[in-house]
Write a protein that holds these residues in place. Structure first.
Motif, PDB file in Angstrom:
ATOM      1  N   MET A 151       0.824  -1.235  -0.220  1.00 14.28           N
ATOM      2  CA  MET A 151       0.002  -0.130  -0.079  1.00 14.28           C
ATOM      3  C   MET A 151       0.900   1.140  -0.111  1.00 14.28           C
ATOM      4  O   MET A 151       1.655   1.301   0.493  1.00 14.28           O
ATOM      5  CB  MET A 151      -0.727   0.012   1.242  1.00 14.28           C
ATOM      6  N   ASN A 152       0.577   2.298  -0.915  1.00 14.03           N
ATOM      7  CA  ASN A 152       1.293   3.400  -0.759  1.00 14.03           C
ATOM      8  C   ASN A 152       0.422   4.660  -0.379  1.00 14.03           C
ATOM      9  O   ASN A 152      -0.845   4.848  -0.899  1.00 14.03           O
ATOM     10  CB  ASN A 152       1.744   3.834  -2.351  1.00 14.03           C
ATOM     11  N   PHE A 153       0.779   5.350   0.312  1.00 13.65           N
ATOM     12  CA  PHE A 153       0.101   6.624   0.815  1.00 13.65           C
ATOM     13  C   PHE A 153       0.082   7.377  -0.601  1.00 13.65           C
ATOM     14  O   PHE A 153       1.139   7.947  -1.206  1.00 13.65           O
ATOM     15  CB  PHE A 153       0.893   7.308   1.894  1.00 13.65           C
TER      16      PHE A 153
ATOM     17  N   SER B   2       6.931  14.587  -3.103  1.00 19.70           N
ATOM     18  CA  SER B   2       6.548  13.601  -2.063  1.00 19.70           C
ATOM     19  C   SER B   2       5.298  13.505  -1.736  1.00 19.70           C
ATOM     20  O   SER B   2       5.053  12.560  -1.003  1.00 19.70           O
ATOM     21  CB  SER B   2       7.183  14.167  -0.826  1.00 19.70           C
ATOM     22  N   CYS B   3       4.448  14.330  -2.408  1.00 23.94           N
ATOM     23  CA  CYS B   3       2.931  13.881  -1.930  1.00 23.94           C
ATOM     24  C   CYS B   3       2.051  14.595  -2.853  1.00 23.94           C
ATOM     25  O   CYS B   3       2.446  15.587  -3.599  1.00 23.94           O
ATOM     26  CB  CYS B   3       2.594  14.387  -0.418  1.00 23.94           C
TER      27      CYS B   3
END
Length: 134
Positions: A1-3, A42-43
């Protein structure tokens, strides 16, 4: 799972998108008038109108009512970011300071009242803790 992302629910997508474009220095992707994504390496920070919540069948979310989450961005220089953002951040909660865990940090509220933390590891231990993270 990846955020993958954090999504803020708001009643004023345009206002919040304009604010975070200034904070992050990127242009938002707007696949629909009620939804935007601000993508950095990063997000992803997603912003959705309160009208979109029912599409998930998840009950309700109340815009501008967050009192438990802090959105955090790691920066190179907290003091420089503080100076850059001072002209358009309406409420600074904490001016730049070094925290007991070794991060230099500044905390403010976005236009909906959500807490936003800018931080940089500055002690040897904090720098080591973040080595290898994106």
């Amino acid at each position: 799972m990846n955020f993958a992302s954090v999504r803020i629910i708001t009643d004023d997508v345009d206002r919040l998108v304009a604010f975070y474009e200034k904070v992050l220095g990127v242009s938002a992707e707007r696949p629909a008038p009620v939804f935007a994504e601000l993508v950095v390496p990063s997000c992803t920070l997603a912003i959705g109108h309160s009208e979109t919540v029912h599409l998930f069948g998840a009950g309700s979310a109340v815009a501008a009512n967050n009192r438990t989450v802090i959105i955090e961005f790691r920066v190179q220089d907290v003091d420089a970011e503080f100076e850059r953002l001072k002209p358009f951040v309406g409420e600074w909660v904490k001016e730049p300071a070094t925290m007991p865990w070794g991060n230099r940090a500044a905390l403010f509220r976005d236009p909906d009242g959500n807490l936003v933390n800018l931080f940089a590891p500055v002690t040897e231990e904090a720098i080591e803790r973040f080595s290898g993270r994106g």
